[in-house]
Motif scaffolding. Structure first.
Motif, PDB file in Angstrom:
ATOM      1  N   ILE A  48     -17.657  47.978 -34.920  1.00 24.54           N
ATOM      2  CA  ILE A  48     -17.139  46.698 -34.438  1.00 24.54           C
ATOM      3  C   ILE A  48     -17.236  45.672 -35.575  1.00 24.54           C
ATOM      4  O   ILE A  48     -18.303  45.465 -36.142  1.00 24.54           O
ATOM      5  CB  ILE A  48     -17.949  46.180 -33.231  1.00 24.54           C
ATOM      6  N   GLY A  52     -14.361  40.972 -33.968  1.00 20.53           N
ATOM      7  CA  GLY A  52     -14.134  41.613 -32.690  1.00 20.53           C
ATOM      8  C   GLY A  52     -13.247  42.832 -32.736  1.00 20.53           C
ATOM      9  O   GLY A  52     -13.104  43.532 -31.720  1.00 20.53           O
ATOM     10  N   LEU A  55     -13.593  46.437 -30.614  1.00 23.02           N
ATOM     11  CA  LEU A  55     -14.206  46.344 -29.288  1.00 23.02           C
ATOM     12  C   LEU A  55     -13.308  47.002 -28.243  1.00 23.02           C
ATOM     13  O   LEU A  55     -12.093  46.767 -28.228  1.00 23.02           O
ATOM     14  CB  LEU A  55     -14.425  44.882 -28.899  1.00 23.02           C
ATOM     15  N   GLU A  59     -15.793  43.993 -19.885  1.00 25.46           N
ATOM     16  CA  GLU A  59     -16.576  42.780 -19.718  1.00 25.46           C
ATOM     17  C   GLU A  59     -17.887  43.115 -19.044  1.00 25.46           C
ATOM     18  O   GLU A  59     -18.080  44.198 -18.500  1.00 25.46           O
ATOM     19  CB  GLU A  59     -15.813  41.755 -18.882  1.00 25.46           C
ATOM     20  N   SER A 114     -21.272  40.776 -32.742  1.00 17.96           N
ATOM     21  CA  SER A 114     -20.615  42.087 -32.773  1.00 17.96           C
ATOM     22  C   SER A 114     -21.602  43.189 -33.144  1.00 17.96           C
ATOM     23  O   SER A 114     -21.523  44.308 -32.636  1.00 17.96           O
ATOM     24  CB  SER A 114     -19.458  42.082 -33.767  1.00 17.96           C
ATOM     25  N   TYR A 117     -23.602  44.338 -30.005  1.00 14.00           N
ATOM     26  CA  TYR A 117     -22.845  45.283 -29.171  1.00 14.00           C
ATOM     27  C   TYR A 117     -22.784  46.643 -29.847  1.00 14.00           C
ATOM     28  O   TYR A 117     -22.999  47.683 -29.218  1.00 14.00           O
ATOM     29  CB  TYR A 117     -21.434  44.751 -28.925  1.00 14.00           C
ATOM     30  N   ASP A 134     -19.028  51.447 -21.560  1.00 17.00           N
ATOM     31  CA  ASP A 134     -18.630  50.200 -22.229  1.00 17.00           C
ATOM     32  C   ASP A 134     -19.042  48.988 -21.401  1.00 17.00           C
ATOM     33  O   ASP A 134     -19.497  47.972 -21.946  1.00 17.00           O
ATOM     34  CB  ASP A 134     -17.117  50.190 -22.456  1.00 17.00           C
ATOM     35  N   TYR A 138     -21.530  45.870 -22.517  1.00 13.10           N
ATOM     36  CA  TYR A 138     -21.191  44.443 -22.431  1.00 13.10           C
ATOM     37  C   TYR A 138     -22.263  43.690 -21.629  1.00 13.10           C
ATOM     38  O   TYR A 138     -22.673  42.579 -21.992  1.00 13.10           O
ATOM     39  CB  TYR A 138     -19.825  44.257 -21.774  1.00 13.10           C
ATOM     40  N   THR A 158     -16.788  39.307 -22.739  1.00 10.78           N
ATOM     41  CA  THR A 158     -15.592  40.149 -22.743  1.00 10.78           C
ATOM     42  C   THR A 158     -15.236  40.523 -24.180  1.00 10.78           C
ATOM     43  O   THR A 158     -15.777  39.961 -25.142  1.00 10.78           O
ATOM     44  CB  THR A 158     -14.390  39.426 -22.106  1.00 10.78           C
ATOM     45  N   ASN A 159     -14.315  41.451 -24.311  1.00  5.67           N
ATOM     46  CA  ASN A 159     -13.843  41.823 -25.640  1.00  5.67           C
ATOM     47  C   ASN A 159     -13.063  40.689 -26.305  1.00  5.67           C
ATOM     48  O   ASN A 159     -12.852  40.700 -27.517  1.00  5.67           O
ATOM     49  CB  ASN A 159     -12.973  43.074 -25.564  1.00  5.67           C
ATOM     50  N   GLU A 160     -12.662  39.698 -25.526  1.00  8.30           N
ATOM     51  CA  GLU A 160     -11.886  38.591 -26.072  1.00  8.30           C
ATOM     52  C   GLU A 160     -12.764  37.420 -26.539  1.00  8.30           C
ATOM     53  O   GLU A 160     -12.392  36.693 -27.462  1.00  8.30           O
ATOM     54  CB  GLU A 160     -10.883  38.092 -25.033  1.00  8.30           C
TER      55      GLU A 160
END
Length: 343
Positions: A48, A52, A55, A59, A114, A117, A134, A138, A158-160
């Motif tokens: 990662i 980001g 990812l 979430e 990052s 995670y 996943d 998160y 979240t990934n965003e």
């Protein structure tokens, strides 16, 4: 001029074609192995980036992360990230990086969310790395960030939005401008391993072979070290009881039931890391005194605790020891093996 340019383009295209064809024949060239498929490569390509990239979609909330953390992480890292025994501290340590002994935690030291995670997904839980989904990753990342007061208790990671999180020590890193150096080994006035004392080890993990005379390699003789420590324990008991230490084990040889025999393999693969060394208060295999009060509760109670998880005065037992891939029957057989081997 045109001819030269045309030849250059032709040679470039030919070289590119050979380069593309080379990997397909690489396995054949050496006569073994096979080309990795895109699916196999994707299984390893999980890094990662700070921005980001990499990812997976998903979430996880702080609230859900607390539940997973208490089940799988608190045994070693403590309920509040304070760390149990010598296991890593995850939270706090702010303002200590200039101290003689800084406390490097996720909040005080890490530059990017990052990496948190990424590390959790690769290496946790300690007894079963790469077993988290996943979504669980998160959730745990969100909760550890919350423990460090980086996000609020209602935060959903979240990934965003992960790359948007600013870590407290994000500006504490820089490119090292010093040139590479080549240091020569000293190998003079070294400490003698014979003068050192082993305070604790993790079976199969801690390199201890260098403490044993004649060991082939640092990590090659852990079982020998474990046997040596067992012999020392027997000698201490013999000194108290007056018995011959060589007869202590032979007096009452352990006879295992069929279920216990079946559970030995599960113990070796899933339970030994904790119950072989006594991590975070877990009873060690073969320690009668530690197992006796637990055995009095009944095997059904012990099996239920092992399957569903249990929090006691001496530590926490995550559900199935963090190995959710094990069946209830496998867990039961492993418990029976530990009980019968510790009588």
């Amino acid at each position: 001029m045109y001819r030269s340019l045309k030849q250059t383009v032709m040679f470039s295209l030919l070289g590119a074609a050979l380069f593309i064809a080379l990997p397909a024949n690489a396995a054949e060239k050496y006569g073994f192995g096979q080309m990795a498929t895109p699916e196999q490569i994707a299984g390893w390509d999980i890094d990662i980036r700070p921005d980001g990239k990499g990812l997976p979609p998903g979430e996880g909330s702080v609230a859900d992360g607390e539940v997973v953390y208490e089940q799988l992480c608190a045994t070693c890292h403590g309920f509040f990230g304070e760390g149990e025994a010598r296991w890593p501290v995850l939270a706090g340590g702010f303002g200590t990086l200039k101290d003689e002994r800084p406390t490097k935690t996720v909040g005080s030291y890490w530059p990017y969310a990052s990496t948190l995670y990424d590390y959790i997904r690769r290496a946790m839980p300690f007894t079963a790395p790469r077993s988290l989904t996943d979504e669980q990753t998160y959730q745990l990342t969100a909760y550890v960030l919350y423990l460090n007061e980086i996000v609020e208790d209602d935060f959903v990671l979240t990934n965003e939005n992960l790359a948007q999180i600013e870590m407290p020590n994000k500006d504490g890193f820089f490119d090292d401008p010093r040139p590479d150096g080549h240091n020569e080994r000293c190998m003079k006035a070294c400490d003698d391993p014979k003068t050192m004392t082993i305070q604790g080890t993790l079976t199969g993990i801690t390199p201890v072979g260098h403490f044993i005379e004649g060991a082939d390699a640092p990590a090659a003789s852990h079982e020998g070290q474990e046997e040596l420590e067992r012999e020392k324990a027997h000698a201490r008991k013999a000194a108290l009881t007056g018995e011959d230490s060589s007869d202590i084990d032979d007096a009452n040889p352990v006879e295992l039931s069929d279920k216990a025999v079946a559970g030995k393999e599960v113990f070796e693969n899933a339970c030994k890391v904790c119950h072989g060394s006594g991590i975070a208060g877990s009873p060690k295999l073969g320690d009668h005194e530690e197992w006796a009060p637990r055995v009095k509760q009944g095997i059904s109670v012990l099996v239920a605790h092992a399957i569903n998880g249990f929090s006691g005065s001496s530590g926490i037992m995550p559900p199935k020891g963090g190995r959710v891939d094990l069946s209830d029957q496998q867990v039961e057989e492993a418990v029976i093996y530990m009980v019968e081997s510790s009588k």
